[in-house]
Design an enzyme around this catalytic site. Structure first.
Site, PDB file in Angstrom:
ATOM      1  CG  HIS A 134      -0.505   0.025   2.523  1.00 33.47           C
ATOM      2  ND1 HIS A 134      -0.166   1.194   3.154  1.00 33.47           N
ATOM      3  CD2 HIS A 134      -0.285  -0.965   3.417  1.00 33.47           C
ATOM      4  CE1 HIS A 134       0.237   0.917   4.388  1.00 33.47           C
ATOM      5  NE2 HIS A 134       0.186  -0.385   4.569  1.00 33.47           N
ATOM      6  CG  ASP A 170       2.494   0.094   7.858  1.00 28.61           C
ATOM      7  OD1 ASP A 170       2.022  -0.408   6.836  1.00 28.61           O
ATOM      8  OD2 ASP A 170       1.833   0.281   8.890  1.00 28.61           O
ATOM      9  CD  GLU A 206      -3.583  -1.309   5.285  1.00 32.57           C
ATOM     10  OE1 GLU A 206      -3.892  -2.288   5.974  1.00 32.57           O
ATOM     11  OE2 GLU A 206      -2.974  -0.338   5.761  1.00 32.57           O
ATOM     12  CD  GLU A 207      -1.422   2.041   7.523  1.00 36.91           C
ATOM     13  OE1 GLU A 207      -2.206   1.498   8.312  1.00 36.91           O
ATOM     14  OE2 GLU A 207      -0.233   1.715   7.423  1.00 36.91           O
ATOM     15  CG  ASP A 227       0.848  -3.775   5.110  1.00 39.30           C
ATOM     16  OD1 ASP A 227       1.771  -2.998   5.420  1.00 39.30           O
ATOM     17  OD2 ASP A 227      -0.339  -3.568   5.386  1.00 39.30           O
TER      18      ASP A 227
HETATM   19 ZN   LIG Z   1       0.488  -1.497   6.309  1.00 39.73          ZN
END
Ligand SMILES: [Zn+2]
Length: 363
Positions: free
Chosen positions: A272, A284, A318-319, A346
């Site tokens: 992501h 991340d 995504e988050e 991820d």
């Molecule tokens: Zn992530």
């Protein structure tokens, strides 16, 4: 960390896919070429550097995220990936603003805090209230509304692995709000932090008032817990400007190497492209994006054309919304039935330990 550790997984993705073939021997030489190239390649590292150092954090709704989308699509085209597209995705926009938390009694001390993603803010003057400290939801329920109403609930839940512990971050605010709490402070969901608070998303339940929620460091949560358990009156003050704005336009980034025998069948891999707003989103998930993207790029640069279409996708949002993943499903339409494998990275870019695998229809 050695650079090459980051991308050691990339050729294995291809090997794992190929393990389904009745014989692997015909692939050995090609696999070796890919592995050798990956172990000496620094293109993935360069991509990671660009994401982190040139673009920085990529929170949904930020200009930086859209710069990342534009840059990645441009680079994919420049590298010669095929069918590069950036399908539009509407994303939620949450802004942190200024924030702070203090212990006011029994002594004054600034707490190491980070507002939780999606949290509402406090009034401008902040929320100052007595703290009640619990280690789990059972303790909270036992206290009941009489002792929670008007207070700030401090969750000092011990670390029991991410899956079990994250419930306090995601549900703590609504569980406390149902009993009348004004705000929550949640011990960071991590085994160790050296007084570094960890953010992440919360989920408000529809049946509870939305109250401000922030993570505090493990050390600060344990300190408040010790003071409360001594029977001392602990007063905390929380100020947060957090707010949710109008949704904004973002996009997934997709590039391919079209398959030579079964181009309609797709192996999709990616990470992501968005991140939280603190740090640079390196682990991340810039690392996942860079690794998946570079794996495809290495296949391309070796002049290989796989039997099926190899697709890299950098999913947006995504988050705090999963909108990119959902939009990809919509965009893929009926072709989703011709996806033979989907590989997402991820979990941070540490030394590779293995893959998780879900096989549809498997018991
Ligand atoms: Zn992530």
């Amino acid at each position: 960390m050695q650079r090459r550790d980051l991308f050691r997984g990339a050729p294995l993705l291809l090997m794992a896919r190929r393990a389904r073939a009745s014989s692997l021997s015909g692939y050995e030489q090609t696999a070796r070429r890919i592995i050798d190239a990956a172990l000496t390649d620094s293109g993935g590292w360069a991509k990671l550097e660009y994401f982190c150092d040139r673009i920085g954090h990529r929170l949904s709704g930020s200009k930086a995220l859209e710069r990342a989308v534009e840059w990645a699509a441009g680079e994919m085209r420049r590298e010669g990936l095929e069918n590069v597209v950036t399908p539009a995705v509407q994303v939620p926009v949450w802004v942190r603003g200024a924030e702070s938390a203090w212990m006011m009694e029994p002594r004054e001390a600034r707490l190491a805090m980070l507002g939780l993603g999606g949290s509402v803010g406090t009034p401008a003057e902040g929320i100052t209230a007595e703290a009640v400290c619990v280690e789990n939801f059972e303790e909270l329920e036992k206290l009941g509304a009489d002792r929670v109403r008007g207070r700030v609930v401090v969750f000092n839940q011990p670390w029991r692995g991410y899956r079990d512990t994250v419930a306090y971050r995601s549900q703590g605010a609504s569980r406390a709000a149902r009993l009348g709490a004004r705000a929550v402070l949640v011990r960071s969901v991590t085994p160790a932090g050296l007084r570094t608070p960890h953010t992440g998303a919360l989920n408000y339940s529809a049946d509870a008032p939305k109250i401000p929620a922030a993570a505090i460091s493990i050390e600060d949560a344990m300190m408040i817990d010790r003071l409360c358990r001594q029977g001392l009156r602990v007063v905390v003050k929380l100020q947060m400007e957090a707010r949710t704005l109008e949704e904004a336009a973002s996009a997934n980034v997709i590039g391919e190497i079209a398959g030579r025998e079964k181009p309609e069948e797709i192996v999709v891999m990616g990470g992501h492209i968005d991140s939280w707003d603190v740090g640079q989103g390196a682990h991340d998930d810039a690392s996942g994006c860079a690794a998946a993207w570079q794996a495809v790029q290495i296949v391309k640069s070796l002049g290989l054309r796989p039997r099926r279409t190899l697709r890299v996708c950098l999913w947006t949002n995504e988050e705090n919304g999963l909108r990119g993943g959902r939009a990809y499903r919509e965009w893929a339409g009926d072709s989703v039935r011709r996806h033979v494998a989907a590989i997402e990275m991820d979990g941070g870019a540490e030394k590779l330990r293995g893959f998780g695998l879900t096989i549809q229809g498997a018991s």
